[in-house]
Design an enzyme around this catalytic site. Structure first.
Site, short mmCIF file in Angstrom:
data_model
loop_
_atom_site.label_atom_id
_atom_site.label_comp_id
_atom_site.label_asym_id
_atom_site.label_seq_id
_atom_site.Cartn_x
_atom_site.Cartn_y
_atom_site.Cartn_z
N GLU A 1 49.39 -51.77 95.81
CA GLU A 1 49.89 -52.18 97.13
C GLU A 1 49.29 -53.50 97.62
O GLU A 1 48.93 -53.62 98.78
CB GLU A 1 49.57 -51.09 98.17
CG GLU A 1 50.23 -49.78 97.87
CD GLU A 1 49.79 -48.67 98.83
OE1 GLU A 1 50.63 -47.85 99.19
OE2 GLU A 1 48.59 -48.61 99.19
C1 TNX Z 1 49.39 -44.74 98.64
S1 TNX Z 1 48.52 -44.34 95.94
C2 TNX Z 1 48.21 -45.41 98.36
C3 TNX Z 1 47.01 -45.12 99.15
C4 TNX Z 1 47.28 -44.14 100.25
C5 TNX Z 1 48.17 -43.05 99.74
C6 TNX Z 1 48.40 -41.96 100.72
C7 TNX Z 1 48.06 -45.68 96.03
C8 TNX Z 1 47.70 -46.25 94.78
N1 TNX Z 1 48.03 -46.22 97.25
O1 TNX Z 1 46.47 -46.32 99.66
O2 TNX Z 1 46.07 -43.63 100.68
O3 TNX Z 1 49.40 -43.61 99.38
O4 TNX Z 1 49.13 -40.90 100.18
#
Ligand code: TNX
Length: 501
Positions: A315
């Site tokens: 992300e």
């Molecule tokens: C996605 S999973 C994210 C996290 C969040 C999560 C909550 C991922 C690699 N990134 O930053 O905490 O969703 O479900």
């Protein structure tokens, strides 16, 4: 006819006067072993039982002795012995260097043989033949043989200690739960926008400033290096590998708030206590960024005996792809220079991948397929099935729901090697269930999210796909309700599981 019925029930009564279970295959083992054979007799476990072990096996013997103390009330004596005793419990080394074990329960003797890890798992299997709580008098154990080994090498769970901080004692409890179910990896998500949780001696403000916040505005916290080493030792003693994660280049606000020079504009950001993602990035063009990464990786690698360093990489919405790609490549070089293998969330597959790099599939199948083409192995954590921070259903108070509701059966009834056509068995290193902690603030809440789903992920990691049948598993899981209660574990009493009253 009636006479026959009376005779039969009489016989059943007689053979049951001591509540002696004689069918080892009826034991609610989780994860289900490869092979369980019953031999129809009983071993009587009494407070006088002795444990015999070959010299170098003292540590598994001591672990077993402490566990037995909780059930029979006295801690069994451990004796060193090169030969099997006539009666008692005997631990020996199989010479294998895998995770397999054989547990043989006879009328007078229990013998367990395996590698050090295999014996540890064999002990967990043996403990599941015992009552969950302290029991007065003799404990009867059905005789038979268990031959066992795991399907996947990597059987993990993640704990996000960044969004909310969890003290050392809670992390140890989490490891106890992994160990009970033969899981062998604890992935610690040690940094994020809301907090930096590991002392880095060359960059002390990471914890002084970055460690002082968490979601919701609580006081945060961090592990000193001494505490982290203590966690590592606790893990080693339970055959658990700790995978430390420092998430970058996004998810870095806590670091950016701690050191102005890590920001492209040279100004420190404010600490952040919300739950948005994707707004922060390290400054890709500044050389100091790579000095920072090098120092962090070096200090953490020095404290971590396991083969992996997790660089996050998810992300990174504020890092343009043309910056993201060279950044990930440079960080991989740093990780490799400290003799660790890189793990990253599936986005890292946009970059060239270092030898031995591992892609953790959470959302994007194309990314993961790209990673496989570049030679990476995959850790399976599909959010829709494996994110243990997802709510059970719409009424669950804790947790998030962006990926799915994951009832206990949804968490169990998927198969890593049949999840995506692009990901085949030979690509898969194993399975991990991540617990993100935006909504989870203390150990009781952690327990509520992971129980009773965690044993299901453990079974997906350990037991072959054709042995995993929900309609059968749910009864074994129900039997573990007593264990959760004996251990004072808070858990979700899913209506799908036939719990005992
Ligand atoms: C996605 S999973 C994210 C996290 C969040 C999560 C909550 C991922 C690699 N990134 O930053 O905490 O969703 O479900």
């Amino acid at each position: 006819m009636a006479g026959g019925f009376i005779l039969l029930s009489f016989m059943v009564q007689v053979s049951c006067t001591h509540h002696e279970p004689t069918d080892l295959t009826a034991t609610a083992f989780i994860p289900l072993p490869v092979r369980v054979e019953a031999t129809g007799d009983v071993f009587r476990l009494t407070s006088g039982v002795k444990i015999y072990a070959q010299g170098e096996l003292a540590s598994s013997a001591q672990f077993l002795a402490s566990e037995l103390e909780g059930i029979i009330g006295t801690k069994p004596v451990v004796k060193l012995s090169a030969d099997p005793p006539r009666r008692g419990i005997y631990l020996s080394d199989s010479g294998a260097d895998d995770e397999s074990y054989e547990l043989q329960i006879e009328k007078k003797r229990v013998s367990l043989t395996g590698s050090p890890a295999g014996r540890f798992y064999g002990i967990q299997t043996f403990l599941q033949t015992l009552p969950a709580a302290r029991s007065e008098g003799v404990v009867y154990i059905p005789t038979g043989v268990v031959n066992d080994q795991p399907y996947y090498a990597y059987r993990g769970a993640m704990l996000d200690v960044a969004r909310h901080f969890f003290p050392v004692e809670d992390v140890k409890k989490y490891m106890d739960y992994l160990a009970m179910y033969k899981m062998n990896v604890l992935h610690l998500h040690l940094s994020d926008d809301q907090g930096w949780r590991i002392e880095i001696k060359s960059w002390p403000d990471l914890t002084v400033i970055g460690g002082s916040s968490e979601v919701g505005g609580g006081e945060g916290g961090y592990y000193t290096q001494e505490e982290f080493r203590d966690l590592v030792q606790y893990a080693v003693d339970r055959h658990i590998t700790i995978v430390p994660e420092i998430d970058m280049p996004g998810h870095t606000n806590a670091a950016l708030a701690s050191y102005a020079e890590l920001n492209c504009d040279g100004k420190a950001t404010e600490l952040y206590t919300g739950t948005r993602v994707g707004f922060s990035t390290l400054c890709i063009d500044k050389e100091i960024t790579y000095q920072f990464v090098d120092d962090v990786v070096r200090e953490i690698a020095e404290m971590t005996p396991g083969p992996y360093f997790h660089m996050g990489g998810d992300e990174s919405h504020s890092t343009p792809l043309e910056d993201y790609i060279p950044f990930v490549e440079r960080v991989q070089d740093i990780v490799v220079s400290y003799n660790k293998k890189v793990i990253g969330w599936d986005e890292i597959a946009h970059s060239d991948l270092a030898e031995g790099a591992i892609v953790q599939f959470w959302a994007n199948e194309e990314n993961t397929a790209m990673g496989i083409e570049k030679g990476a192995k995959v850790i399976m954590s599909p959010a829709k099935r494996a994110y243990i921070d997802m709510k059970y259903d719409s009424t669950t108070v804790l947790g998030l729901a962006w990926a799915a509701y994951i009832e206990v059966d949804d968490g169990y009834t998927w198969d890593p090697e049949n999840y995506s056509p692009a990901i085949k068995r030979e690509n898969i290193l194993g399975v991990e269930t991540p617990l993100w902690s935006e909504t989870v603030t203390n150990l009781k809440e952690v327990e509520y999210m992971i129980f009773p789903r965690l044993p299901g992920y453990a079974e997906i990691g350990w037991t072959a796909p054709d042995q995993r049948i929900w309609e059968e598993y749910k009864f074994r899981l129900a039997a573990h309700g007593e264990r959760f209660e004996a251990l004072d574990i808070t858990y979700y009493r899913s209506p799908l599981v036939p719990w005992k009253e």
